[in-house]
Design an enzyme around this catalytic site. Structure first.
Site, PDB file in Angstrom:
ATOM      1  N   ALA A 171      46.393 103.008  96.316  1.00  0.00           N
ATOM      2  CA  ALA A 171      46.877 103.935  96.942  1.00  0.00           C
ATOM      3  C   ALA A 171      47.964 104.516  96.980  1.00  0.00           C
ATOM      4  O   ALA A 171      48.460 103.580  97.132  1.00  0.00           O
ATOM      5  CB  ALA A 171      45.410 103.963  97.900  1.00  0.00           C
ATOM      6  N   HIS A 207      33.460 108.886  95.904  1.00  0.00           N
ATOM      7  CA  HIS A 207      33.611 110.169  97.246  1.00  0.00           C
ATOM      8  C   HIS A 207      34.371 110.821  95.850  1.00  0.00           C
ATOM      9  O   HIS A 207      33.408 112.127  95.646  1.00  0.00           O
ATOM     10  CB  HIS A 207      34.944 110.077  97.936  1.00  0.00           C
ATOM     11  CG  HIS A 207      34.008 108.601  98.834  1.00  0.00           C
ATOM     12  ND1 HIS A 207      34.112 108.508  99.847  1.00  0.00           N
ATOM     13  CD2 HIS A 207      34.728 107.266  99.340  1.00  0.00           C
ATOM     14  CE1 HIS A 207      32.776 107.428 100.133  1.00  0.00           C
ATOM     15  NE2 HIS A 207      33.944 106.567  99.654  1.00  0.00           N
TER      16      HIS A 207
END
Length: 234
Positions: free
Chosen positions: A146, A82
């Site tokens: 994350a 991404h």
């Protein structure tokens, strides 16, 4: 050169199951485009064409949403999935076979003109939104969860999560790319669980003491019934 480009495309297929065709990868993967732009910018930087390197880096940021300083050192088979919001600083060093998700920052913590960005080892996986700040080493095979903020060195093969990042799992045998967040330990929940267990243990001890005191009081009342008075000498 063409073998290196072919390797880059194969890396996308190896690390992103969503990739369907070579044409799609060539046209629609900003992480790949950012790496190709960086190689040109880095060549300029190393040959003292500093302004040109910065201009290429700036143009790449505009096109891809990924900011890689032309002075950064990047190994082979590096893939940014991404990619939007990724920032890689000037003195950052990235090893081979690294997988990085969007909004990751490899940042510095000093204003001095020296090594101030992290060194990422081989086969490292960095989850979305992670911030790795400072001139330390993230060891080979490490996993960064994350949203973690890592400000200290990470041992090889370790898993780090949290703010600030803490090692929650030491090195264990695992595949080269594996960051299943559903399986990552939660250090906050673990700490709360430990506190609750300690509280339950204390509560049990207090209840035991209360029962003992009650038994002692009842025994004392049996020995000296209420209302009974000791004889007073005349």
């Amino acid at each position: 050169m063409f073998s290196r480009l072919r390797e880059d495309i194969q890396t996308v297929f190896a690390k992103d199951p969503a990739a369907k065709s070579v044409l799609e990868v060539l046209l629609c993967y900003p992480g790949l485009h950012a790496i190709w732009y960086h190689r040109i910018a880095n060549w300029c930087w190393r040959h003292r064409l500093l302004l040109l390197g910065r201009l290429i880096s700036h143009w790449a940021r505009f096109l891809t949403g990924i900011e890689i300083h032309p002075g950064a050192t990047i190994g082979r088979r590096f893939f940014i999935d991404h990619g939007m919001g990724v920032v890689i600083g000037e003195t950052a060093e990235i090893g081979d076979d690294v997988l990085m998700y969007h909004q990751v920052t490899l940042g510095g913590t000093s204003l001095e003109k020296k090594k101030r960005h992290p060194t990422i080892g081989n086969n490292v996986v960095i989850g979305a939104g992670a911030k790795i700040l400072g001139p330390f080493v993230v060891g080979d095979g490490a996993k960064i969860g994350a949203g973690s903020v890592v400000i200290r060195e990470v041992p090889p093969g370790a898993t780090v999560v949290g703010i600030p990042g803490k090692v929650v799992e030491e090195a264990t045998p695992r595949p080269a790319v594996d960051l299943d967040h559903a399986a990552l330990p939660d250090p906050v929940a673990e700490a709360i669980s430990n506190v609750l267990q300690a509280q339950q243990a204390l509560q049990g001890a207090f209840e035991c003491m209360a029962r003992n005191l009650q038994a002692m009081a009842e025994a004392a009342n049996i020995t000296h019934p209420v209302g009974e008075q000791e004889s007073q000498p005349h």
